[in-house]
Design an enzyme around this catalytic site. Structure first.
Site, PDB file in Angstrom:
ATOM      1  N   GLU A 179       0.845  -1.362   0.127  1.00 10.27           N
ATOM      2  CA  GLU A 179       0.097   0.243  -0.156  1.00 10.27           C
ATOM      3  C   GLU A 179       0.987   1.000   0.069  1.00 10.27           C
ATOM      4  O   GLU A 179       2.029   1.276   1.188  1.00 10.27           O
ATOM      5  CB  GLU A 179      -0.809   0.015   1.758  1.00 10.27           C
ATOM      6  CG  GLU A 179      -1.904   1.194   1.475  1.00 10.27           C
ATOM      7  CD  GLU A 179      -2.488   1.190   2.457  1.00 10.27           C
ATOM      8  OE1 GLU A 179      -3.453   1.554   2.997  1.00 10.27           O
ATOM      9  OE2 GLU A 179      -1.412   0.888   3.583  1.00 10.27           O
TER      10      GLU A 179
ATOM     11  N   LYS B 174      -9.643   0.659  -2.231  1.00  4.16           N
ATOM     12  CA  LYS B 174     -10.036  -0.346  -1.099  1.00  4.16           C
ATOM     13  C   LYS B 174     -11.597   0.551   0.191  1.00  4.16           C
ATOM     14  O   LYS B 174     -11.503   1.438  -0.452  1.00  4.16           O
ATOM     15  CB  LYS B 174      -8.970   0.592   0.358  1.00  4.16           C
ATOM     16  CG  LYS B 174      -8.821  -0.074   1.705  1.00  4.16           C
ATOM     17  CD  LYS B 174      -7.611   0.935   2.374  1.00  4.16           C
ATOM     18  CE  LYS B 174      -7.355   0.547   3.814  1.00  4.16           C
ATOM     19  NZ  LYS B 174      -6.395   1.059   4.683  1.00  4.16           N
TER      20      LYS B 174
ATOM     21  N   CYS C  30      -3.709  -3.729   3.309  1.00  6.34           N
ATOM     22  CA  CYS C  30      -3.932  -2.646   5.507  1.00  6.34           C
ATOM     23  C   CYS C  30      -5.131  -2.828   6.499  1.00  6.34           C
ATOM     24  O   CYS C  30      -5.416  -4.324   6.837  1.00  6.34           O
ATOM     25  CB  CYS C  30      -3.170  -1.617   4.615  1.00  6.34           C
ATOM     26  SG  CYS C  30      -2.002  -1.018   6.606  1.00  6.34           S
TER      27      CYS C  30
END
Length: 537
Positions: A295, A354, A406
Site C-alpha cells: 500500500e 479499498k 492494510c
C-alpha cells in the site's frame, strides 16, 4: 420464591452480616477486585504479539471472571472499564506514535466502554447454570458491536488476533474469529469455575457434580475442538503453485512525513524490484510469476503523472511479470486508496479500491464539528478518501489473488469477500511506516496469520517498511523481512480453491453467539425481576 430466582439471588446472600467490617477491610474489598480487573487486562495484553504468550489469555479471563462474579451491574461496569483500560491502553499505544497521546487516549476511552458494558452483562449471566458459556457469548457479542460502530467499527484487539501461535488457532477454520475467540474466553472462564468448584467443595465438603462437570467441559470442549479442527488445516496445493515476489522498498524516514517524499518511496520500490530482476537474471532466485508491492508504494497518481507511470512500467518490464501497485488515485474529484494491476506489456489493466477506509486516518468523521473546535485537527486529513464497492481479486498470470488492503485485514467480511469471489491466495498490502517500530506491525501480521487458517489460503503481506512476510495456509510464516530495510521475498506457494466451514458460514457463527448472549441476558434479567417481585410480595 422459585428455584431459578433463588439461584439468581444466592451470590448476594453469601456475605456474612453478623460482624461489621472495619473501614480498611471495606476499602480492601473494593480495591482488590478493581486491581484484579485492571491487572488481568494487562495480562491479556501481554498475551498478544509480538510476544508468543497466547496462553496468558486463559488466566486473564479467569481472574476477570473472579472479579465480576456476584457483583452488582454498576460495580461490574467499573470493573469492566478497568479491564478494558488495562488491555487496550498498552495494546493501542501505537495510535499515538506520531500524533501524540490525544487520539490514543480518546480511542481507548471509547473502546473501553464496550468492555464495561460486557462486564455488566457477564456479571448478570454469571448467576446462571453453566455461566462460562453465557459469559463467553456476551464477550463475543461485545466484539461484534465494537467491530461495527462507531464509524464502521474498530475490531483491533479481538481475542482471536492474539492466538496466532496458540493451540486454538485451527478453530478459525471452523467459524472464523468469533468461534476462535469464544473458545479462548470460554476456556478462561471455565478455568476459574473449575478452581471455584474445587475450593467450594473443600470448604463445604459437598461437591456439586453437575456444576463441576459443566466447569470441566468449559475447559475440555474448546481444547478438544481445537485438536479436532486441525484436520481442516492443510497446505496442500489444490490448484498448483505460483512463484510470488513480495517487495519491501522501505521509506526515506518513518512517521507521517514520509508522505512528503512520495517520489522517493516509489523509486525505492522500483529499485528493489530491479535489484530482484538482476538476481533472477543471474540465476540466484526463481523468476516470479507476479510481484506484489505494498500500500502507498506509489502515492503519485500514475494515471495523471507520466513520470510515475514510466517508473512502474520500467520495473514491470525489468522483472518480466505483472505487479500489483499500491497507489493514491484521484478520479472524478474523489481520492481512492487503490491497488493497480500493472502488466509489463499492457500497463494498468485492473484496479481495486479499498472498501474499509480508516476513520481519522483516511477520512475524518464529524469534520465540521472538529474544525469548529480546533482547525488544526482537520489538517491531518485534508481530503477524505472514498470507499470502493467491489471485492478486489486480480488475475495475475493465471492466479486469482485476493486483496485486503492494510486496515481491511481486521474485518472479517473484507477478507472473506475476496475468497468467496474466487481468490486462490490473499495479499494484504500495507503501509506501517507511520507507526515506526511499534507493535502495530506485529499485531497486524498476526491477523494475517489467523486469516490464512480461517480461509485456508496462502497470505502474503507486502509492507513499505516491514515486516513483510509469506504465510502458509496453516498460519506459519515461512519468510519475513526486517523493519526499515529494503528487501524482497520470493517463494513458490500453494494455490487453493476449497472453502473452509468458516468461509462458507460467513457471519452465521457470530450471529448464533450474539443470539446466545441475548438469550442468557434475557434469562438472567427475567430471573432477577421475578426474584424482586417475590421478595416484595
Amino acid at each position: 420464591m422459585t428455584a431459578t430466582a433463588t439461584a439468581i439471588d444466592e451470590p448476594e446472600q453469601l456475605e456474612p452480616q453478623a460482624t461489621p467490617l472495619s473501614r480498611g477491610a471495606r476499602l480492601a474489598r473494593r480495591l482488590v477486585p478493581a486491581a484484579a480487573a485492571a491487572l488481568s487486562g494487562v495480562l491479556l495484553y501481554v498475551s498478544f504479539p509480538p510476544r508468543t504468550l497466547w496462553w496468558l489469555a486463559l488466566p486473564a479471563f479467569a481472574v476477570f471472571g473472579w472479579s465480576l462474579r456476584g457483583r452488582t451491574w454498576k460495580a461490574a461496569l467499573g470493573l469492566g472499564y478497568l479491564f478494558g483500560l488495562g488491555f487496550l491502553l498498552p495494546l493501542l499505544v501505537w495510535t499515538g506514535v506520531e500524533v501524540g497521546p490525544g487520539p490514543w487516549l480518546a480511542l481507548v476511552a471509547v473502546e473501553a466502554v464496550y468492555v464495561a458494558l460486557v462486564g455488566a452483562g457477564i456479571t448478570l449471566v454469571s448467576r446462571l447454570p453453566a455461566w462460562p458459556v453465557w459469559a463467553a457469548a456476551v464477550w463475543i457479542a461485545g466484539e461484534a458491536a465494537r467491530a461495527r460502530a462507531p464509524f464502521g467499527g474498530f475490531p483491533w484487539g479481538k481475542i482471536a488476533f492474539g492466538q496466532a501461535d496458540g493451540v486454538f488457532l485451527p478453530l478459525a477454520a471452523v467459524g472464523g474469529t468469533p468461534v476462535l475467540g469464544f473458545a479462548v474466553v470460554l476456556c478462561g472462564f471455565g478455568l476459574y469455575e473449575v478452581v471455584r468448584q474445587v475450593i467450594d467443595g473443600r470448604r463445604t465438603g459437598v461437591l456439586h457434580r453437575g456444576a463441576a462437570a459443566a466447569a470441566l467441559l468449559s475447559v475440555a470442549v474448546p481444547v478438544v475442538g481445537a485438536l479436532a479442527a486441525r484436520t481442516l488445516v492443510s497446505d496442500k496445493a489444490e490448484n498448483g503453485t505460483a512463484t510470488v515476489a513480495v517487495i519491501q522498498g522501505n521509506v526515506p524516514r518513518a512517521g507521517l512525513d514520509f508522505n512528503s517524499q512520495r517520489r522517493a518511496v516509489l523509486d525505492y520500490h522500483a529499485r528493489e524490484t530491479e535489484r530482484l530482476a538482476a538476481k533472477v537474471k543471474a540465476g540466484k532466485v526463481a523468476q516470479p510469476d507476479f510481484v506484489l508491492w505494498p500500500e502507498n508504494s506509489s502515492d503519485i497518481d500514475p494515471f495523471k503523472e507520466a513520470d510515475a507511470a514510466a517508473v512502474i512500467e520500467g520495473a514491470a518490464r525489468a522483472i518480466g511479470a505483472p505487479i500489483s501497485v499500491g497507489g493514491v488515485v484521484e478520479r472524478d474529484g474523489k481520492l481512492y486508496n487503490e491497488q493497480i494491476l500493472w502488466d509489463p506489456d499492457k500497463g494498468a489493466v485492473d484496479t481495486y479500491d479499498k472498501r474499509q477506509v480508516q476513520p481519522f486516518g483516511e477520512y475524518l468523521p464529524l469534520r465540521s464539528l472538529l474544525g469548529a473546535i480546533n482547525k488544526n485537527w482537520t489538517t491531518m486529513v485534508r481530503q477524505d478518501f472514498s470507499r470502493g464497492t467491489k471485492p478486489g481479486v486480480f488475475t495475475m498470470d493465471g492466479t486469482k489473488v485476493g486483496l485486503a488492503t492494510c486496515y481491511e485485514a481486521a474485518f472479517d467480511w473484507a477478507v472473506r469477500g475476496t475468497v468467496t469471489d474466487g481468490a486462490q491466495m490473499i495479499s494484504v498490502p500495507s503501509n506501517n511506516a507511520t507507526f515506526d517500530r511499534s507493535e502495530m506491525t506485529y499485531q497486524q501480521l498476526a491477523m494475517s496469520r489467523v486469516r490464512a487458517v480461517e480461509h485456508s489460503r496462502t497470505v502474503t503481506v507486502p509492507v513499505t517498511s516491514g515486516v513483510s512476510a509469506v504465510i502458509m495456509p496453516d498460519g506459519k510464516i515461512t519468510q519475513k523481512t526486517g523493519m526499515f530495510v529494503a528487501d524482497s521475498l520470493v517463494q513458490k506457494v500453494p494455490l487453493r480453491s476449497s472453502e473452509t466451514p468458516a468461509t462458507r458460514l460467513g457471519i452465521l457463527p457470530e450471529m448464533v453467539l450474539v443470539l446466545l448472549a441475548a438469550g442468557g441476558l434475557g434469562w438472567a434479567g427475567t430471573a432477577v425481576v421475578r426474584a424482586r417481585r417475590d421478595s416484595a410480595a
